[in-house]
Design a protein around this motif. Sequence first.
Motif, PDB file in Angstrom:
ATOM      1  N   GLU A 123       0.828  -1.204   0.000  1.00  0.00           N
ATOM      2  CA  GLU A 123       0.000   0.000   0.000  1.00  0.00           C
ATOM      3  C   GLU A 123       0.862   1.253   0.000  1.00  0.00           C
ATOM      4  O   GLU A 123       1.803   1.383   0.790  1.00  0.00           O
ATOM      5  N   VAL A 124       0.535   2.193  -0.881  1.00  0.00           N
ATOM      6  CA  VAL A 124       1.255   3.461  -0.922  1.00  0.00           C
ATOM      7  C   VAL A 124       1.054   4.197   0.400  1.00  0.00           C
ATOM      8  O   VAL A 124      -0.074   4.395   0.841  1.00  0.00           O
ATOM      9  N   GLY A 125       2.139   4.553   1.043  1.00  0.00           N
ATOM     10  CA  GLY A 125       2.057   5.222   2.333  1.00  0.00           C
ATOM     11  C   GLY A 125       1.683   4.294   3.466  1.00  0.00           C
ATOM     12  O   GLY A 125       1.314   4.753   4.552  1.00  0.00           O
ATOM     13  N   GLY A 126       1.808   2.983   3.236  1.00  0.00           N
ATOM     14  CA  GLY A 126       1.348   2.018   4.224  1.00  0.00           C
ATOM     15  C   GLY A 126       2.309   1.773   5.371  1.00  0.00           C
ATOM     16  O   GLY A 126       1.975   1.066   6.314  1.00  0.00           O
ATOM     17  N   SER A 127       3.513   2.322   5.283  1.00  0.00           N
ATOM     18  CA  SER A 127       4.493   2.113   6.346  1.00  0.00           C
ATOM     19  C   SER A 127       4.927   3.449   6.929  1.00  0.00           C
ATOM     20  O   SER A 127       5.107   4.430   6.203  1.00  0.00           O
ATOM     21  N   GLU A 128       5.095   3.487   8.245  1.00  0.00           N
ATOM     22  CA  GLU A 128       5.611   4.687   8.898  1.00  0.00           C
ATOM     23  C   GLU A 128       7.133   4.753   8.801  1.00  0.00           C
ATOM     24  O   GLU A 128       7.726   5.789   9.117  1.00  0.00           O
ATOM     25  N   ASN A 129       7.762   3.657   8.376  1.00  0.00           N
ATOM     26  CA  ASN A 129       9.217   3.609   8.311  1.00  0.00           C
ATOM     27  C   ASN A 129       9.670   2.935   7.018  1.00  0.00           C
ATOM     28  O   ASN A 129      10.289   1.867   7.044  1.00  0.00           O
ATOM     29  N   PRO A 130       9.382   3.545   5.863  1.00  0.00           N
ATOM     30  CA  PRO A 130       9.860   2.949   4.611  1.00  0.00           C
ATOM     31  C   PRO A 130      11.381   2.996   4.569  1.00  0.00           C
ATOM     32  O   PRO A 130      12.002   3.951   5.055  1.00  0.00           O
ATOM     33  N   ARG A 131      11.989   1.958   3.964  1.00  0.00           N
ATOM     34  CA  ARG A 131      13.445   1.825   4.008  1.00  0.00           C
ATOM     35  C   ARG A 131      14.013   1.518   2.635  1.00  0.00           C
ATOM     36  O   ARG A 131      13.358   0.899   1.811  1.00  0.00           O
ATOM     37  N   ARG A 132      15.250   1.934   2.432  1.00  0.00           N
ATOM     38  CA  ARG A 132      15.977   1.550   1.217  1.00  0.00           C
ATOM     39  C   ARG A 132      16.811   0.326   1.550  1.00  0.00           C
ATOM     40  O   ARG A 132      17.843   0.413   2.224  1.00  0.00           O
ATOM     41  N   ILE A 133      16.370  -0.837   1.065  1.00  0.00           N
ATOM     42  CA  ILE A 133      17.051  -2.098   1.364  1.00  0.00           C
ATOM     43  C   ILE A 133      17.355  -2.907   0.098  1.00  0.00           C
ATOM     44  O   ILE A 133      17.970  -3.965   0.178  1.00  0.00           O
ATOM     45  N   ASP A 134      16.940  -2.402  -1.058  1.00  0.00           N
ATOM     46  CA  ASP A 134      17.207  -3.047  -2.343  1.00  0.00           C
ATOM     47  C   ASP A 134      18.206  -2.182  -3.107  1.00  0.00           C
ATOM     48  O   ASP A 134      18.059  -0.963  -3.160  1.00  0.00           O
ATOM     49  N   TYR A 135      19.216  -2.833  -3.706  1.00  0.00           N
ATOM     50  CA  TYR A 135      20.315  -2.073  -4.284  1.00  0.00           C
ATOM     51  C   TYR A 135      20.799  -2.691  -5.593  1.00  0.00           C
ATOM     52  O   TYR A 135      20.575  -3.865  -5.874  1.00  0.00           O
ATOM     53  N   ILE A 136      21.537  -1.851  -6.309  1.00  0.00           N
ATOM     54  CA  ILE A 136      22.404  -2.292  -7.391  1.00  0.00           C
ATOM     55  C   ILE A 136      23.799  -1.795  -7.037  1.00  0.00           C
ATOM     56  O   ILE A 136      24.024  -0.585  -6.892  1.00  0.00           O
ATOM     57  N   PHE A 137      24.721  -2.723  -6.863  1.00  0.00           N
ATOM     58  CA  PHE A 137      26.123  -2.395  -6.595  1.00  0.00           C
ATOM     59  C   PHE A 137      26.958  -2.706  -7.840  1.00  0.00           C
ATOM     60  O   PHE A 137      26.640  -3.625  -8.603  1.00  0.00           O
ATOM     61  N   VAL A 138      28.035  -1.952  -8.028  1.00  0.00           N
ATOM     62  CA  VAL A 138      28.927  -2.165  -9.170  1.00  0.00           C
ATOM     63  C   VAL A 138      30.371  -2.155  -8.686  1.00  0.00           C
ATOM     64  O   VAL A 138      30.680  -1.591  -7.633  1.00  0.00           O
ATOM     65  N   ASN A 139      31.256  -2.776  -9.471  1.00  0.00           N
ATOM     66  CA  ASN A 139      32.676  -2.664  -9.150  1.00  0.00           C
ATOM     67  C   ASN A 139      33.291  -1.513  -9.941  1.00  0.00           C
ATOM     68  O   ASN A 139      32.595  -0.774 -10.654  1.00  0.00           O
ATOM     69  N   GLY A 140      34.596  -1.352  -9.832  1.00  0.00           N
ATOM     70  CA  GLY A 140      35.255  -0.199 -10.425  1.00  0.00           C
ATOM     71  C   GLY A 140      35.334  -0.210 -11.931  1.00  0.00           C
ATOM     72  O   GLY A 140      35.753   0.790 -12.532  1.00  0.00           O
ATOM     73  N   GLU A 141      34.932  -1.313 -12.576  1.00  0.00           N
ATOM     74  CA  GLU A 141      34.970  -1.399 -14.034  1.00  0.00           C
ATOM     75  C   GLU A 141      33.669  -0.931 -14.680  1.00  0.00           C
ATOM     76  O   GLU A 141      33.524  -1.006 -15.902  1.00  0.00           O
ATOM     77  N   VAL A 142      32.727  -0.451 -13.861  1.00  0.00           N
ATOM     78  CA  VAL A 142      31.399  -0.063 -14.348  1.00  0.00           C
ATOM     79  C   VAL A 142      31.164   1.414 -14.066  1.00  0.00           C
ATOM     80  O   VAL A 142      31.468   1.906 -12.967  1.00  0.00           O
ATOM     81  N   THR A 143      30.619   2.122 -15.041  1.00  0.00           N
ATOM     82  CA  THR A 143      30.207   3.514 -14.871  1.00  0.00           C
ATOM     83  C   THR A 143      28.686   3.576 -14.787  1.00  0.00           C
ATOM     84  O   THR A 143      27.993   3.018 -15.644  1.00  0.00           O
ATOM     85  N   VAL A 144      28.160   4.221 -13.756  1.00  0.00           N
ATOM     86  CA  VAL A 144      26.717   4.349 -13.584  1.00  0.00           C
ATOM     87  C   VAL A 144      26.272   5.675 -14.188  1.00  0.00           C
ATOM     88  O   VAL A 144      26.701   6.744 -13.759  1.00  0.00           O
ATOM     89  N   ARG A 145      25.421   5.595 -15.192  1.00  0.00           N
ATOM     90  CA  ARG A 145      24.941   6.797 -15.876  1.00  0.00           C
ATOM     91  C   ARG A 145      23.725   7.412 -15.180  1.00  0.00           C
ATOM     92  O   ARG A 145      23.604   8.632 -15.095  1.00  0.00           O
ATOM     93  N   SER A 146      22.817   6.576 -14.710  1.00  0.00           N
ATOM     94  CA  SER A 146      21.604   7.086 -14.065  1.00  0.00           C
ATOM     95  C   SER A 146      21.033   6.018 -13.149  1.00  0.00           C
ATOM     96  O   SER A 146      21.358   4.830 -13.271  1.00  0.00           O
ATOM     97  N   HIS A 147      20.193   6.441 -12.217  1.00  0.00           N
ATOM     98  CA  HIS A 147      19.670   5.538 -11.189  1.00  0.00           C
ATOM     99  C   HIS A 147      18.264   5.998 -10.803  1.00  0.00           C
ATOM    100  O   HIS A 147      17.997   7.196 -10.682  1.00  0.00           O
ATOM    101  N   ALA A 148      17.367   5.031 -10.611  1.00  0.00           N
ATOM    102  CA  ALA A 148      15.996   5.373 -10.223  1.00  0.00           C
ATOM    103  C   ALA A 148      15.400   4.266  -9.371  1.00  0.00           C
ATOM    104  O   ALA A 148      15.761   3.092  -9.493  1.00  0.00           O
ATOM    105  N   ILE A 149      14.492   4.655  -8.499  1.00  0.00           N
ATOM    106  CA  ILE A 149      13.599   3.736  -7.787  1.00  0.00           C
ATOM    107  C   ILE A 149      12.203   4.014  -8.322  1.00  0.00           C
ATOM    108  O   ILE A 149      11.734   5.155  -8.296  1.00  0.00           O
ATOM    109  N   LEU A 150      11.544   2.980  -8.845  1.00  0.00           N
ATOM    110  CA  LEU A 150      10.294   3.148  -9.584  1.00  0.00           C
ATOM    111  C   LEU A 150       9.101   3.020  -8.645  1.00  0.00           C
ATOM    112  O   LEU A 150       8.899   1.978  -8.030  1.00  0.00           O
ATOM    113  N   SER A 151       8.292   4.064  -8.584  1.00  0.00           N
ATOM    114  CA  SER A 151       7.196   4.103  -7.619  1.00  0.00           C
ATOM    115  C   SER A 151       5.828   4.058  -8.285  1.00  0.00           C
ATOM    116  O   SER A 151       4.850   4.569  -7.748  1.00  0.00           O
TER     117      SER A 151
END
Length: 298
Positions: free
Chosen positions: A250-278
């Motif tokens: 549910e949208v707004g269903g938590s009083e403590n929403p958290r960032r716990i999902d990620y994309i990690f990269v090593n030094g051989e990767v360049t990140v151009r853009s990043h988004a969390i889709l809502s």
Amino acid sequence: MGLPFRIPRCCLTLGGICLAALLLASCATGPPDGEVPARLMSYNIRYDNPGDGVNRWELRRDRLVGLIRLHEPHFLGVQEALHHQLAWLDGELPEMAWIGVGRDDGEQAGEYSAILYDSTRFELVEDSDSTLWLSLTPGVTGSRGWDAALPRILTFGTFRERESGRRIMVFNTHFDHRGDTARAGSARLIAETVERMAGPEGLPAVVTGDFNATPDSEPYDRLTGGGLRDAFTESETPHVGPLFTFEGFEVGGSENPRRIDYIFVNGEVTVRSHAILSTYRDRRYPSDHLPVVADLSF
């Protein structure tokens, strides 16, 4: 799948946020000549739980796959997927192949941390796919590590872009939801595995997953201190979307929403853009987690 970067046909809403700006920025900058662009997505799709009521899999799966189709990732790391859910996604995303096994028996039982990939642009390097159990005995099928409540796994493979021949390693995981020691141990094991597998050849590497850990936690520190970088902070263009990935269906269903999902990269990767889709409908998300998307080059 057409162009490596695409402008969505609609905007995703949460307080007026529009992802078109993100993807326009990606198209405007683009990777330097000789680099391979790719779009990565990490998505905990929530296992098929009959007790989820109005949020049952069969009632939300069309919205979920529609979101995936809209953003057309070249690699998609899914968490909590059961075999029949993967089979359904396989039928709905015919251009994508996948690797992975069930965590309970190394075959089809239990949740997968599978990696789906665009087989029109990338091919799996032969015999490169594997699964480790996040434990002190990572090669033992079904082993549970430290104080974990459940067996947890890391799925990975090496992929070759068909046109250029360039290779990239992709890893996907789901950390335990209860064991503090298990999450810290899993983070150390993954950082060491990525370095061992990708480091000697200087291969680009990406790790997607639901880590059940916030950015101020020990597991996060072990991952970022072990040679990996958070695509959220490394993005060349400003992050787009909310600052959390979990608040329930549910949208707004938590009083403590958290960032716990990620994309990690090593030094051989360049990140151009990043988004969390809502994106949502009727104030309900397609899953209890939000997908994370990053455009990168290697």
